[in-house]
Design a protein around this motif. Structure first.
Motif, PDB file in Angstrom:
ATOM      1  N   SER A   8       0.812  -1.216   0.000  1.00  8.91           N
ATOM      2  CA  SER A   8       0.000   0.000   0.000  1.00  8.91           C
ATOM      3  C   SER A   8       0.852   1.275   0.000  1.00  8.91           C
ATOM      4  N   LYS A   9       2.148   1.145   0.125  1.00  8.72           N
ATOM      5  CA  LYS A   9       3.027   2.311   0.205  1.00  8.72           C
ATOM      6  C   LYS A   9       3.565   2.697  -1.176  1.00  8.72           C
ATOM      7  N   ASP A  10       3.712   4.000  -1.411  1.00 10.32           N
ATOM      8  CA  ASP A  10       4.366   4.488  -2.618  1.00 10.32           C
ATOM      9  C   ASP A  10       5.872   4.323  -2.452  1.00 10.32           C
ATOM     10  N   VAL A  11       6.556   3.962  -3.532  1.00 11.25           N
ATOM     11  CA  VAL A  11       8.012   3.871  -3.533  1.00 11.25           C
ATOM     12  C   VAL A  11       8.534   5.108  -4.252  1.00 11.25           C
ATOM     13  N   LEU A  20       8.134   5.634  -8.100  1.00 14.05           N
ATOM     14  CA  LEU A  20       8.413   4.440  -8.889  1.00 14.05           C
ATOM     15  C   LEU A  20       7.210   3.515  -8.980  1.00 14.05           C
ATOM     16  N   GLY A  21       6.293   3.635  -8.042  1.00 15.03           N
ATOM     17  CA  GLY A  21       5.105   2.788  -8.049  1.00 15.03           C
ATOM     18  C   GLY A  21       4.878   2.171  -6.685  1.00 15.03           C
ATOM     19  N   HIS A  22       4.261   0.995  -6.692  1.00 10.98           N
ATOM     20  CA  HIS A  22       3.974   0.252  -5.468  1.00 10.98           C
ATOM     21  C   HIS A  22       4.691  -1.088  -5.503  1.00 10.98           C
ATOM     22  N   ILE A  23       5.053  -1.582  -4.359  1.00 12.30           N
ATOM     23  CA  ILE A  23       5.708  -2.882  -4.248  1.00 12.30           C
ATOM     24  C   ILE A  23       4.710  -3.980  -4.613  1.00 12.30           C
ATOM     25  N   ASP A  70       3.511   6.087   4.926  1.00 11.89           N
ATOM     26  CA  ASP A  70       2.863   6.095   3.616  1.00 11.89           C
ATOM     27  C   ASP A  70       3.800   5.794   2.452  1.00 11.89           C
ATOM     28  N   VAL A  71       5.101   5.929   2.656  1.00  7.71           N
ATOM     29  CA  VAL A  71       6.049   5.772   1.550  1.00  7.71           C
ATOM     30  C   VAL A  71       7.263   4.938   1.957  1.00  7.71           C
ATOM     31  N   VAL A  72       7.909   4.402   0.926  1.00  2.69           N
ATOM     32  CA  VAL A  72       9.210   3.754   1.078  1.00  2.69           C
ATOM     33  C   VAL A  72      10.182   4.600   0.263  1.00  2.69           C
ATOM     34  N   LEU A  73      11.166   5.168   0.925  1.00  2.00           N
ATOM     35  CA  LEU A  73      12.171   5.978   0.243  1.00  2.00           C
ATOM     36  C   LEU A  73      13.349   5.101  -0.130  1.00  2.00           C
ATOM     37  N   VAL A  74      13.732   5.165  -1.419  1.00  2.00           N
ATOM     38  CA  VAL A  74      14.844   4.353  -1.903  1.00  2.00           C
ATOM     39  C   VAL A  74      15.852   5.243  -2.613  1.00  2.00           C
ATOM     40  N   ARG A  75      17.066   4.772  -2.702  1.00  4.51           N
ATOM     41  CA  ARG A  75      18.122   5.475  -3.433  1.00  4.51           C
ATOM     42  C   ARG A  75      18.484   4.609  -4.632  1.00  4.51           C
ATOM     43  N   MET A  76      17.977   5.019  -5.813  1.00  3.72           N
ATOM     44  CA  MET A  76      18.229   4.263  -7.031  1.00  3.72           C
ATOM     45  C   MET A  76      18.755   5.188  -8.111  1.00  3.72           C
ATOM     46  N   ASP A  77      19.942   4.886  -8.598  1.00  2.86           N
ATOM     47  CA  ASP A  77      20.488   5.565  -9.762  1.00  2.86           C
ATOM     48  C   ASP A  77      19.767   4.982 -10.964  1.00  2.86           C
ATOM     49  N   GLU A  78      19.229   5.829 -11.850  1.00  3.50           N
ATOM     50  CA  GLU A  78      18.427   5.352 -12.982  1.00  3.50           C
ATOM     51  C   GLU A  78      19.199   4.377 -13.860  1.00  3.50           C
TER      52      GLU A  78
END
Length: 93
Positions: A8-11, A20-23, A70-78
């Motif tokens: 249910s959390k936004d990434v 990025l979407g949802h898990i 409400d969110v999952v914060l991630v560190r992703m290089d494109e």
């Protein structure tokens, strides 16, 4: 925490601020009893509509910065995300 709580959390990628979407799935290490990565489907925008092009972004657990209410914060290089998708395509072939 349940898997359904994750879904249910936004990434959000903190590198560029993009959602990025949802898990949709988790990759587990059953030997170690831990989560290895989270899986987020990649959506594309075509003709003003969102559609799933069949690819997924696999985000290693080490790239998760913070899990909030409400969110999952991630560190992703494109470029890393794109390489991961290419690796997945080659592995499936």
């Amino acid at each position: 925490m349940k898997i359904s709580d994750f879904q249910s959390k936004d990434v959000i990628n903190i590198v560029d601020g993009k959602k990025l979407g949802h898990i949709t799935d988790l990759e587990l290490d059953l030997r170690q009893g831990r989560i290895d990565s989270i899986v987020v489907p990649q959506f594309t925008k075509m003709f003003g509509l969102f559609g799933n092009n069949g690819t997924e972004i696999v985000i290693p657990w080490r790239n998760i910065v913070k899990i909030g209410a409400d969110v999952v914060l991630v560190r992703m290089d494109e470029s890393k995300a794109l390489r991961q998708e290419e690796d997945d395509l080659h592995a499936r072939s």
